[in-house]
Design an enzyme around this catalytic site. Structure first.
Site, PDB file in Angstrom:
ATOM      1  N   CYS A 297      -2.214 -11.562  11.513  1.00  0.00           N
ATOM      2  CA  CYS A 297      -2.783 -10.965  11.010  1.00  0.00           C
ATOM      3  C   CYS A 297      -1.969  -9.446  10.142  1.00  0.00           C
ATOM      4  O   CYS A 297      -1.523  -8.827   9.953  1.00  0.00           O
ATOM      5  CB  CYS A 297      -3.418 -10.160  11.999  1.00  0.00           C
ATOM      6  SG  CYS A 297      -2.018  -9.798  13.586  1.00  0.00           S
TER       7      CYS A 297
ATOM      8  N   HIS B 285      -2.447  -7.122  16.839  1.00  0.00           N
ATOM      9  CA  HIS B 285      -3.591  -6.981  16.020  1.00  0.00           C
ATOM     10  C   HIS B 285      -2.667  -6.486  15.544  1.00  0.00           C
ATOM     11  O   HIS B 285      -2.091  -5.267  15.847  1.00  0.00           O
ATOM     12  CB  HIS B 285      -5.096  -6.989  16.191  1.00  0.00           C
ATOM     13  CG  HIS B 285      -5.115  -6.987  14.996  1.00  0.00           C
ATOM     14  ND1 HIS B 285      -5.174  -8.447  13.952  1.00  0.00           N
ATOM     15  CD2 HIS B 285      -6.706  -7.077  13.742  1.00  0.00           C
ATOM     16  CE1 HIS B 285      -6.563  -7.966  13.449  1.00  0.00           C
ATOM     17  NE2 HIS B 285      -6.815  -7.345  13.200  1.00  0.00           N
TER      18      HIS B 285
ATOM     19  N   ASP C  82      -9.553  -4.240   7.231  1.00  0.00           N
ATOM     20  CA  ASP C  82      -8.410  -5.442   7.860  1.00  0.00           C
ATOM     21  C   ASP C  82      -8.631  -6.208   7.171  1.00  0.00           C
ATOM     22  O   ASP C  82      -9.521  -6.893   7.011  1.00  0.00           O
ATOM     23  CB  ASP C  82      -9.002  -5.195   9.266  1.00  0.00           C
ATOM     24  CG  ASP C  82      -8.564  -6.084  10.071  1.00  0.00           C
ATOM     25  OD1 ASP C  82      -7.439  -7.090  10.047  1.00  0.00           O
ATOM     26  OD2 ASP C  82      -8.713  -6.585  11.504  1.00  0.00           O
TER      27      ASP C  82
END
Lengths: 673, 305
Positions: free
Chosen positions: A407, A451, A467
């Protein structure tokens, strides 16, 4: 007058040894290893002394042992100060005391030191199992104390233990009253908390590998309970902090830019929830966007994160209200410049691509962002915990060569491109998702839920979250890390025994969730019961709460408690009905105050003779009372308590005044009816 | 009456020096119509005490030396054939005295022992079908030597129970022994002792003993003592109802000797070692003589209130 020191009964020594093992056991996890050896040496020595095989160490030996222990602490902790070293020193002195355990006084010192050492173990672990465990050493210490005090029990181990247990049980109501009512005082001095070492969550700066490393940890980050239903998993973006500055390799936050208050207004429905976070050693708290809390010494920073003045060194309970649909800084802010910052050079391919995108979408920044996100979805990008090593230009290398990342890679790359295309953007670090515990209806977030995502600013809209990882690996967002990495055996590769790895075993998972729920309840209801929580409960019970009132309630509760205890112990309804006997008890109490106590088997006249010898000045009155009493009680004569009372009054006037608390328990022994 | 008793005690104390308490216990035992077991080493004054008591109280006195070949007939008496009138004439044995000293009772066989003990209990003897009452008052002082036990027959519990009290005289105090050494031989003093009481006076006093008031409080104390011997694990066997009766009777006599017409707990405590000592057995040593320690425990732990 020098008293001969009292020896230590055998049973007390036994319980002391047992208690010592129990006391130091939880400390062994964080103490240097040699402490265990020290305990063995001291215990063996003391037992050999008891068996008369050897002697107590001399002064020189003792001094040597003390210095050696202190040196050992210094060698293994690098200091004699601080919590870790302090506790190590305390435990080693607690052990060393064993070899000079000669008299009852020494044993008492050891017992009280033991209680204190039990207390220090809470500094390292305040969970439910640790709290329950600490009952064991406390019971053993009480048993040792009883063995010291009660000569009748001094050679019986089990009655001693039973008495200790019942003492502990009797203390429970007192403990509850004090727990509920007693105000939590702030620390008088700052106790440096023990460092657990290693990673404890998100750090102040981030390279892409950091979060991948964090994903290996199954440690708990925090738990959140919602007032209403738990929002869907994909909406649970727990913000911790933002990274605004990029140096070509590492993202970091700009401290001075986060001080001012941001401009936003609550909008849309709100979410109320409370969070118990584990100690992180960092000042920021976790919350969904856009959050406010009433925790003291805590405020919203310029980048919408919540930050406390002091780092979170102990688990912390706070309640949050979030407005997910709030619009943030629609009017712009001075921070927008920072959100466009890029290194002067590097990553030319990414910059070039950004220029292309900008040219393509011209005045439509939202179209640009959508195109960029679509690019991650369309092209072949892979979500992996084991990305290949980055080259010189990390963003270029990831975007165009390896196309494998975590991520943080995606968020970093996207922010870079957006900035290069002139759109203010920043990386947000925090946690995503979490595991819903159906038993307790709360969300549990572990370190592997860490994250990173992106936030960009559009005129008229303010900050918007995006995202890129969702485009690449939607399962990561919707189901979790373990599900997103089915092919890789990297999930919790460092923790083969973690129960989280065995989530597919149904009963094991149930057990784990229930246990977790219990721990969470403990943290929220017991450890979290302080400050505002305590005030809230007390207010719901007693209405307006001020210190004087709390003091009164506390006193009243204690009074009730002790009154009840006194009733149970003294049994006033079993007091003699015989008026003569009542006068005689008063006579006994009067003399007991002067230090003359009747032995259990002593008759009235014999006692009076003894008292007359002890108090020759009042001999006549004492004898007169005793004879009158004996005559009325034992001869075939009418009872006349009034005459006894008169004689007693005469005696009382003769005796020097002594306060009532000087009296002892005058009538011990077998009680007659 | 009190002065009479006091002068009795004073007279005996002249002969037996420094044993005031034991003399008082022996007299209390006699007033309570009980028999006395003296357990002591030879030469401690057992015979002197019994003889002196007999003289002072005006009682006829007989001494029976128990030996292993003593037969019941030697104690109780036998019928002898009279050639003159051709009839058997009963010759009463030494038991037909008002105060009998059974010296070293444990030397005789159980058969002879039981002959004496039966007579003590029944206060009459049956010989050859004829029942003959023993004199009134009738008081037996038996002695035992606790040390040399070779060839002896120790009295069983059931027989010990028939003695109201067991006391031992013990060594005299230094001052008393000095007076003893300086003074005349004790045996010479005995014949010169004048009787203080006659039979009628003694019988009157004995009859008054049960009239001494024992309040409910004192009886409760006696019951607590007895209950303790029955319930506490240290006791092998508790006191029998005969034991509690004996305790109360002795306490009454003791109270009378103290000049009181009611019993106080101290009276019970004063006679408890003598009355209960030989009836109690330590659970840890049922055959031995742990009674003394147990009695001390009772005195210390059982509250009179």
């Amino acid at each position: 007058m020098k008293k001969t020191p009292l020896p230590i009964p055998r049973i007390s020594l036994l319980w002391l040894l047992v208690a010592q093992v129990l006391v130091i056991l939880p400390h062994l996890f964080h103490l240097p290893v040699w402490i265990g050896g020290l305990w063995l040496v001291c215990a063996t020595w003391r037992i050999q002394v008891f068996r008369q095989r050897t002697n107590y160490p001399g002064g020189l030996t003792k001094a040597f042992m003390l210095i050696a222990a202190a040196a050992g602490v210094y060698a293994s902790r690098g200091s004699l100060m601080g919590l870790d070293a302090g506790v190590a020193l305390l435990v080693s002195t607690f052990l060393l005391k064993l070899v000079e355990l000669k008299t009852r006084r020494d044993a008492l010192v050891l017992v009280f030191l033991g209680f204190f050492t039990v207390l220090t173990s809470y500094l390292f672990d305040d969970g439910l199992p640790a709290a329950l465990y600490s009952l064991l050493p406390v019971t053993a210490l009480l048993a040792a104390l009883i063995g010291l005090q009660q000569s009748g029990l001094s050679d019986k181990p089990w009655p001693t233990l039973r008495l200790a247990g019942s003492l502990l049980l009797q203390a429970v109501p007192l403990m509850l009253v004090l727990f509920v009512l007693f105000p939590r005082l702030g620390p008088l001095w700052s106790v440096p908390m023990p460092g657990t070492g290693g990673s404890r969550g998100l750090a102040e700066s981030m390279t892409p590998g950091d979060i991948a490393e964090l994903s290996q940890s199954s440690a708990l980050a925090f738990r959140a309970s919602f007032a209403g239903p738990i929002p869907p998993r994909r909406d649970l973006y727990w913000r911790a902090l933002t990274f605004e500055q990029f140096d070509g390799r590492r993202w970091s936050q700009l401290d001075e830019m986060t001080r001012s208050r941001p401009d936003w207004r609550p909008e849309g429905p709100s979410l109320s929830y409370s969070i118990v976070m584990q100690a992180s050693g960092q000042p920021w708290l976790f919350a969904l966007d856009t959050a406010t809390t009433d925790l003291e010494h805590t405020r919203q920073m310029g980048d919408f994160r919540l930050q406390r003045r002091r780092p979170v060194d102990q688990s912390l309970l706070y309640s949050v209200t979030s407005w997910p649909q709030a619009r943030r800084e629609v009017q712009g802010s001075p921070r927008l410049d920072v959100a466009l910052q890029l290194p002067d050079h590097g990553n030319p391919r990414a910059r070039q691509w950004a220029a292309e995108l900008k040219a393509r979408h011209g005045g439509d920044p939202q179209g640009l962002v959508d195109d960029l996100l679509g690019h991650f979805a369309r092209e072949e990008y892979y979500y992996t915990l084991k990305p290949p090593l980055a080259g010189e230009d990390t963003v270029d290398h990831f975007l165009f060569d390896t196309r494998r990342g975590f991520c943080a890679h995606y968020a970093g790359a996207m922010t870079f491109v957006l900035r290069a295309a002139g759109i203010p953007a920043r990386v947000v670090a925090g946690y995503q998702g979490g595991e819903v515990n159906p038993a307790g209806n709360y969300v549990q977030v572990n370190q592997f839920d860490a994250h990173a995502w992106v936030e960009y600013w559009l005129p008229g809209h303010g900050w918007i979250s995006a995202d890129p990882t969702f485009q690449v690996a939607p399962t990561r967002i919707e189901q979790g890390l373990q599900q997103a990495l089915p092919a890789e055996d990297t999930f919790l590769a460092d923790a083969p025994l973690s129960p989280l790895r065995y989530r597919h075993v149904e009963w094991l998972n149930q057990l784990r969730l229930s246990w977790d729920n219990l721990n969470y309840t403990w943290q929220r209801k017991v450890l979290g019961y302080q400050g505002a929580e305590q005030l809230k409960l007390l207010e719901s019970w007693f209405g307006n709460v001020d210190p004087a009132r709390i003091g009164m309630i506390l006193l009243a509760c204690l009074g009730l408690l002790f009154g009840g205890l006194a009733l149970v112990l003294l049994k006033p309804w079993k007091r003699p009905h015989d008026p003569l006997l009542r006068q005689y008890r008063r006579f006994e109490r009067l003399l007991a105050r002067q230090g003359v106590r009747r032995g259990a088997g002593e008759g009235p006249l014999a006692f009076a003779e003894r008292a007359a010898l002890a108090l020759p000045g009042q001999a006549a009155e004492i004898r007169a009372f005793a004879q009158r009493f004996a005559h009325q009680r034992y001869a075939d004569a009418a009872a006349d308590p009034a005459a006894l009372r008169r004689l007693l009054g005469r005696l009382r006037r003769q005796l020097p005044w002594r306060p009532w608390w000087r009296t002892g328990n005058a009538s011990a022994g077998v009680r007659g009816g | 009456m009190r002065t009479q008793l006091e002068s009795c005690l004073a007279a005996v104390n002249q002969v037996l020096l420094g044993k005031d308490r034991q003399v008082r216990l022996a007299l209390a035992c006699l007033l309570a119509r009980g028999h006395l077991l003296l357990e002591d080493l030879p030469g401690m004054g057992k015979t002197t005490l019994s003889h002196a008591l007999a003289r002072v109280l005006g009682l006829s006195y007989q001494r029976i030396q128990f030996t292993s070949d003593l037969l019941p007939g030697d104690i109780l008496g036998t019928s002898v054939f009279n050639r003159d009138n051709g009839q058997f004439i009963f010759h009463p044995g030494p038991i037909f005295a008002e105060l009998v000293l059974a010296d070293e009772i444990n030397r005789a066989t159980p058969k002879s022992q039981s002959a004496l003990l039966e007579a003590m209990e029944e206060r009459q003897v049956t010989i050859e079908g004829a029942t003959r009452p023993l004199p009134e008052p009738f008081f037996v002082i038996a002695t035992q030597n606790p040390v040399s036990q070779g060839g002896t027959f120790a009295l069983p519990e059931s027989q010990l129970d028939r003695f109201l009290m067991r006391i031992s005289l013990g060594y005299p105090a230094r001052a008393a022994e000095k007076a003893l050494l300086l003074g005349e031989a004790r045996r010479d003093l005995l014949p010169r002792l004048e009787p203080v009481l006659d039979h009628a006076a003694l019988a009157r006093i004995q009859a008054e003993v049960p009239g001494i008031h024992a309040s409910e409080a004192v009886i409760d104390y006696v019951l607590r003592l007895v209950e303790a011997t029955r319930s506490q694990p240290a006791f092998a066997l508790g006191l029998s109802p005969r034991g509690s009766l004996a305790l109360l009777a002795a306490a009454r006599a003791w109270a009378m000797l103290a000049g009181r017409d009611y019993v106080i707990p101290e009276d019970v405590q004063a006679v408890l070692p003598a009355v209960a000592g030989h009836r109690l057995r330590d659970a840890a040593d049922p055959a031995g003589h742990g009674g003394g320690a147990l009695v001390q425990w009772l005195l210390r732990e059982v509250t009179p209130f």
